[in-house]
Design an enzyme around this catalytic site. Structure first.
Site, mmCIF file in Angstrom:
data_model
loop_
_atom_site.group_PDB
_atom_site.id
_atom_site.type_symbol
_atom_site.label_atom_id
_atom_site.label_comp_id
_atom_site.label_asym_id
_atom_site.label_seq_id
_atom_site.Cartn_x
_atom_site.Cartn_y
_atom_site.Cartn_z
ATOM 1 C CG LEU A 20 50.159 -63.669 -0.091
ATOM 2 C CD1 LEU A 20 49.901 -63.989 1.214
ATOM 3 C CD2 LEU A 20 49.583 -64.592 -0.973
ATOM 4 C CG MET A 25 49.922 -50.387 8.268
ATOM 5 S SD MET A 25 50.873 -49.528 9.466
ATOM 6 C CE MET A 25 51.865 -50.866 10.208
ATOM 7 N N GLY A 26 52.493 -51.725 4.684
ATOM 8 C CA GLY A 26 53.727 -52.554 4.094
ATOM 9 C C GLY A 26 53.281 -53.595 2.781
ATOM 10 C CG ASP A 138 39.806 -51.830 8.645
ATOM 11 O OD1 ASP A 138 38.588 -51.484 8.474
ATOM 12 O OD2 ASP A 138 40.593 -51.780 8.009
#
Length: 307
Positions: A20, A25-26, A138
């Protein structure tokens, strides 16, 4: 998006179908729960260099468990958190629909009942997030999905201390997206009131197609956020007055998420039921059309749509 060579094909009881998105972060994957009812989920796999850090792992588990307590209303529900050796990942409800950023870029600003419903739905999400002891940190237009049932806030409260720092100060890491950041965030100070400021920026963007302090370099935006008045001229009252309160420079002068929600639903005895009625009044079947995030919205593309 298809899986890449080297991507995992399974994680626990989940079968991965494709990517996706990817961020600092990953990587976020679309998956299905083979051990349950086969429902689609979104899985955010944390980068190995973070997952190996013991301090990070403790913070990740603590914040993920707190996020699991967040009421599902107007958010993407956190379903599971896994820390297995050097592998760490978060499983959330998968929500189909474009981001608010993508919708506005493709179709223009929201109007009427859709704008009112967005303001109410995001306020309701923040009310639930804050009630669980979580701060989003955020909130922005690319972290709001427009599903067929209304707006859903994603990517809240999970290991934000290492996620996309803008810069660093003596007070700590500066976390967030400059065009949605409260004045105190530029000093590394983040509280629930910072999310309220971001709510004001999100609603202003949804109504006008631009954030209230304009674009530019992070320094230019910071200067305007900390010293200038927001441009809310295109918003109509009473929403404009509520957004102006949310964008006050001093955190203690901003309303809480619950106060925002009660102002939007008319100080109802049951604000959740009143929120549901407002969401039902908008045509949320339209935003389910495909949308893409504009490259200028919030800087880099978001890490994924459902985490």
């Amino acid at each position: 998006m298809d899986l890449h060579p080297g991507d995992p094909r399974r994680l626990g009881g989940y079968r991965l179908l494709g990517r996706l998105g990817e961020g600092g972060m990953g990587t976020v994957f679309l998956a299905v729960d083979d051990g349950g009812d086969g429902r689609p989920v979104a899985i955010k796999v944390i980068r190995a260099e973070y997952a190996r850090d013991e301090q990070f792992r403790m913070r990740f588990r603590r914040e993920a468990e707190a996020a699991q307590r967040v009421a599902r209303f107007c958010t993407a529900q956190v379903l599971d958190v896994v820390l297995d050796g050097e592998v760490a990942y978060l499983v959330t409800e998968y929500i189909e629909g474009p981001t608010l950023a993508g919708w506005v870029a493709q179709n223009g600003p929201l109007r009427g009942s859709m704008l009112d419903s967005l303001a109410t739905g995001v306020a309701a999400a923040l009310n639930g997030i804050h009630a669980a002891g979580v701060v989003h940190r955020d909130l922005k237009a690319s972290n709001v999905l427009l599903s067929r049932l209304g707006p859903k806030v994603i990517d809240f409260g999970i290991a934000r201390a290492l996620d996309s720092p803008v810069t660093r100060t003596d007070s700590g890491p500066v976390i967030g997206t400059p065009t949605y950041m409260a004045p105190e965030q530029f000093d590394g100070k983040i509280t629930a009131a910072s999310d309220i400021f971001a709510w004001g920026c999100v609603i202003s963007y949804a109504a006008t197609g631009r954030t209230p302090f304009g674009a530019g370099t992070p320094y230019e935006i910071m200067r305007r956020v900390t010293t200038a008045d927001p441009d809310l001229s295109a918003l109509e009252t009473p929403l404009r007055d509520l957004v102006a309160r949310a964008l006050r420079k001093r955190p203690q002068e901003r309303p809480s998420a619950r106060e925002l929600l009660l102002a939007l639903v008319g100080d109802a005895t049951d604000p959740m039921r009143a929120t549901t009625k407002i969401l039902d009044a908008a045509d949320w079947t339209r935003p389910a059309a495909p949308g893409t995030d504009p490259p200028t919205e919030g800087g880099a593309p978001p890490a994924g749509r459902n985490v």
